[in-house]
Design a protein around this motif. Structure first.
Motif, mmCIF file in Angstrom:
data_model
loop_
_atom_site.group_PDB
_atom_site.id
_atom_site.type_symbol
_atom_site.label_atom_id
_atom_site.label_comp_id
_atom_site.label_asym_id
_atom_site.label_seq_id
_atom_site.Cartn_x
_atom_site.Cartn_y
_atom_site.Cartn_z
ATOM 1 N N ARG A 6 11.244 -8.497 -21.359
ATOM 2 C CA ARG A 6 11.114 -9.428 -20.229
ATOM 3 C C ARG A 6 9.684 -9.448 -19.713
ATOM 4 N NH1 ARG A 6 13.194 -12.827 -16.768
ATOM 5 N NH2 ARG A 6 12.793 -12.636 -14.539
ATOM 6 N N CYS A 7 9.067 -8.301 -19.630
ATOM 7 C CA CYS A 7 7.697 -8.222 -19.141
ATOM 8 C C CYS A 7 6.754 -9.021 -20.036
ATOM 9 C CB CYS A 7 7.254 -6.764 -19.059
ATOM 10 S SG CYS A 7 5.688 -6.538 -18.202
ATOM 11 N N VAL A 8 6.888 -8.843 -21.342
ATOM 12 C CA VAL A 8 6.033 -9.564 -22.286
ATOM 13 C C VAL A 8 6.311 -11.065 -22.229
ATOM 14 C CG1 VAL A 8 5.586 -9.915 -24.757
ATOM 15 C CG2 VAL A 8 5.697 -7.594 -23.818
ATOM 16 N N GLU A 9 7.578 -11.425 -22.119
ATOM 17 C CA GLU A 9 7.967 -12.832 -22.126
ATOM 18 C C GLU A 9 7.566 -13.559 -20.841
ATOM 19 O OE1 GLU A 9 12.119 -15.214 -21.631
ATOM 20 O OE2 GLU A 9 12.123 -13.551 -23.071
ATOM 21 N N VAL A 10 7.795 -12.940 -19.704
ATOM 22 C CA VAL A 10 7.635 -13.626 -18.423
ATOM 23 C C VAL A 10 6.306 -13.311 -17.740
ATOM 24 C CG1 VAL A 10 8.632 -13.898 -16.107
ATOM 25 C CG2 VAL A 10 10.132 -13.702 -18.101
ATOM 26 N N PHE A 11 5.821 -12.087 -17.884
ATOM 27 C CA PHE A 11 4.669 -11.661 -17.095
ATOM 28 C C PHE A 11 3.405 -11.446 -17.922
ATOM 29 C CE2 PHE A 11 8.482 -10.270 -14.768
ATOM 30 C CZ PHE A 11 8.300 -11.007 -13.611
ATOM 31 N N ASP A 12 3.374 -11.984 -19.123
ATOM 32 C CA ASP A 12 2.168 -11.918 -19.943
ATOM 33 C C ASP A 12 1.013 -12.575 -19.186
ATOM 34 O OD1 ASP A 12 0.754 -11.691 -22.675
ATOM 35 O OD2 ASP A 12 0.570 -13.833 -22.154
ATOM 36 N N ILE A 13 -0.149 -11.929 -19.173
ATOM 37 C CA ILE A 13 -1.278 -12.406 -18.367
ATOM 38 C C ILE A 13 -1.738 -13.789 -18.797
ATOM 39 C CG2 ILE A 13 -3.120 -11.293 -19.703
ATOM 40 C CD1 ILE A 13 -2.954 -11.386 -15.885
ATOM 41 N N ALA A 14 -1.790 -14.055 -20.097
ATOM 42 C CA ALA A 14 -2.212 -15.376 -20.572
ATOM 43 C C ALA A 14 -1.222 -16.444 -20.120
ATOM 44 C CB ALA A 14 -2.348 -15.376 -22.096
ATOM 45 N N ARG A 15 0.065 -16.130 -20.179
ATOM 46 C CA ARG A 15 1.079 -17.084 -19.725
ATOM 47 C C ARG A 15 0.963 -17.319 -18.220
ATOM 48 N NH1 ARG A 15 7.517 -16.752 -19.190
ATOM 49 N NH2 ARG A 15 7.785 -18.929 -18.685
ATOM 50 N N MET A 16 0.731 -16.245 -17.478
ATOM 51 C CA MET A 16 0.608 -16.385 -16.033
ATOM 52 C C MET A 16 -0.608 -17.242 -15.669
ATOM 53 S SD MET A 16 1.887 -12.617 -14.797
ATOM 54 C CE MET A 16 1.581 -12.879 -13.074
ATOM 55 N N TYR A 17 -1.739 -17.034 -16.361
ATOM 56 C CA TYR A 17 -2.925 -17.870 -16.117
ATOM 57 C C TYR A 17 -2.621 -19.331 -16.411
ATOM 58 C CZ TYR A 17 -6.078 -13.844 -15.604
ATOM 59 O OH TYR A 17 -6.706 -12.713 -15.174
ATOM 60 N N ALA A 18 -1.937 -19.593 -17.508
ATOM 61 C CA ALA A 18 -1.589 -20.966 -17.873
ATOM 62 C C ALA A 18 -0.679 -21.596 -16.824
ATOM 63 C CB ALA A 18 -0.929 -20.994 -19.246
ATOM 64 N N GLU A 19 0.263 -20.824 -16.314
ATOM 65 C CA GLU A 19 1.172 -21.336 -15.276
ATOM 66 C C GLU A 19 0.410 -21.643 -13.980
ATOM 67 O OE1 GLU A 19 4.468 -22.114 -15.396
ATOM 68 O OE2 GLU A 19 4.444 -21.683 -17.546
ATOM 69 N N TYR A 20 -0.533 -20.763 -13.620
ATOM 70 C CA TYR A 20 -1.360 -21.023 -12.436
ATOM 71 C C TYR A 20 -2.220 -22.259 -12.633
ATOM 72 C CZ TYR A 20 -0.252 -16.723 -9.923
ATOM 73 O OH TYR A 20 0.398 -15.731 -9.219
ATOM 74 N N ASP A 21 -2.822 -22.416 -13.803
ATOM 75 C CA ASP A 21 -3.620 -23.614 -14.089
ATOM 76 C C ASP A 21 -2.786 -24.878 -13.932
ATOM 77 O OD1 ASP A 21 -5.984 -22.281 -14.570
ATOM 78 O OD2 ASP A 21 -5.771 -22.306 -16.771
ATOM 79 N N LYS A 22 -1.579 -24.843 -14.465
ATOM 80 C CA LYS A 22 -0.669 -25.991 -14.365
ATOM 81 C C LYS A 22 -0.343 -26.283 -12.898
ATOM 82 C CE LYS A 22 3.867 -26.258 -15.726
ATOM 83 N NZ LYS A 22 4.966 -26.038 -16.665
ATOM 84 N N LEU A 23 -0.062 -25.248 -12.142
ATOM 85 C CA LEU A 23 0.253 -25.398 -10.726
ATOM 86 C C LEU A 23 -0.925 -26.003 -9.964
ATOM 87 C CD1 LEU A 23 2.303 -24.795 -8.432
ATOM 88 C CD2 LEU A 23 1.223 -22.559 -8.222
ATOM 89 N N TYR A 24 -2.139 -25.491 -10.216
ATOM 90 C CA TYR A 24 -3.334 -26.013 -9.549
ATOM 91 C C TYR A 24 -3.602 -27.458 -9.952
ATOM 92 C CZ TYR A 24 -4.412 -21.248 -8.038
ATOM 93 O OH TYR A 24 -4.371 -20.012 -7.462
ATOM 94 N N ASP A 25 -3.406 -27.790 -11.234
ATOM 95 C CA ASP A 25 -3.598 -29.167 -11.694
ATOM 96 C C ASP A 25 -2.629 -30.108 -10.973
ATOM 97 O OD1 ASP A 25 -5.672 -28.512 -13.391
ATOM 98 O OD2 ASP A 25 -4.402 -28.448 -15.197
ATOM 99 N N GLU A 26 -1.383 -29.700 -10.840
ATOM 100 C CA GLU A 26 -0.384 -30.510 -10.124
ATOM 101 C C GLU A 26 -0.795 -30.698 -8.667
ATOM 102 O OE1 GLU A 26 3.441 -28.687 -10.643
ATOM 103 O OE2 GLU A 26 3.401 -28.989 -12.823
ATOM 104 N N ALA A 27 -1.292 -29.649 -8.051
ATOM 105 C CA ALA A 27 -1.719 -29.733 -6.639
ATOM 106 C C ALA A 27 -2.910 -30.667 -6.499
ATOM 107 C CB ALA A 27 -2.051 -28.341 -6.114
ATOM 108 N N ARG A 28 -3.859 -30.600 -7.432
ATOM 109 C CA ARG A 28 -5.030 -31.480 -7.375
ATOM 110 C C ARG A 28 -4.668 -32.941 -7.519
ATOM 111 N NH1 ARG A 28 -7.929 -27.112 -9.957
ATOM 112 N NH2 ARG A 28 -7.135 -27.755 -11.981
ATOM 113 N N THR A 29 -3.676 -33.259 -8.341
ATOM 114 C CA THR A 29 -3.284 -34.645 -8.539
ATOM 115 C C THR A 29 -2.614 -35.227 -7.301
ATOM 116 O OG1 THR A 29 -1.173 -34.058 -9.544
ATOM 117 C CG2 THR A 29 -3.056 -34.392 -11.035
ATOM 118 N N ARG A 30 -2.100 -34.388 -6.451
ATOM 119 C CA ARG A 30 -1.456 -34.843 -5.224
ATOM 120 C C ARG A 30 -2.463 -35.150 -4.112
ATOM 121 N NH1 ARG A 30 3.145 -30.294 -5.198
ATOM 122 N NH2 ARG A 30 4.236 -30.996 -7.046
ATOM 123 N N LEU A 31 -3.685 -34.672 -4.250
ATOM 124 C CA LEU A 31 -4.684 -34.860 -3.198
ATOM 125 C C LEU A 31 -5.227 -36.246 -3.154
ATOM 126 C CD1 LEU A 31 -6.599 -31.491 -3.448
ATOM 127 C CD2 LEU A 31 -4.898 -32.160 -1.774
#
Length: 131
Positions: free
Chosen positions: A106-131
């Motif tokens: 579960r740790c490797v699947e869900v909390f992998d650092i590269a995956r977490m960075y990608a998820e944050y990038d996606k979240l920030y991109d979505e937030a920027r498009t709303r501005l």
């Protein structure tokens, strides 16, 4: 430290202080136990999961959601109930390994650092498009 001497367990107890590399410390554990009254998403739980350990913890913060489904029965409502969970894992090496393996996956699947960075990038991109 004085309490461990009083209990006669000082020869079985280590007080390590700050550790630069916690990986070697976690490898010495059979079970990771956390009795916090409050937490959110403790890094120590992720480190223990990454090391393939079962987690026994009070049901605080996001811990129940962090651990594998096989580990969730060992997340308890009260500190008093932690002893039961610890005992169940302490007497069953196969269960410890099974739960620990599920946590590592579960740790490797869900909390992998590269995956977490990608998820944050996606979240920030979505937030920027709303501005």
């Amino acid at each position: 430290e004085a309490r461990t001497a009083t209990l006669g367990i000082s020869d079985k107890t280590s007080f390590l202080g700050h550790q630069e590399d916690s990986t070697t410390v976690y490898k010495k554990f059979d079970i990771f136990a956390l009795s916090s009254a409050t937490e959110q998403m403790p890094l120590s739980v992720l480190e223990a999961m990454s090391s393939g350990l079962p987690i026994v913890s009070t049901d605080v913060g996001d811990i129940r959601d962090m651990v594998s489904s096989k580990n969730r029965p060992f997340i308890r409502k009260t500190c008093d109930d932690l002893l039961n969970a610890l005992t169940m894992l302490a007497v069953d090496p196969e269960l410890r390994l099974d739960v620990g393996h599920a946590n590592r996956e579960r740790c490797v699947e869900v909390f992998d650092i590269a995956r977490m960075y990608a998820e944050y990038d996606k979240l920030y991109d979505e937030a920027r498009t709303r501005l």
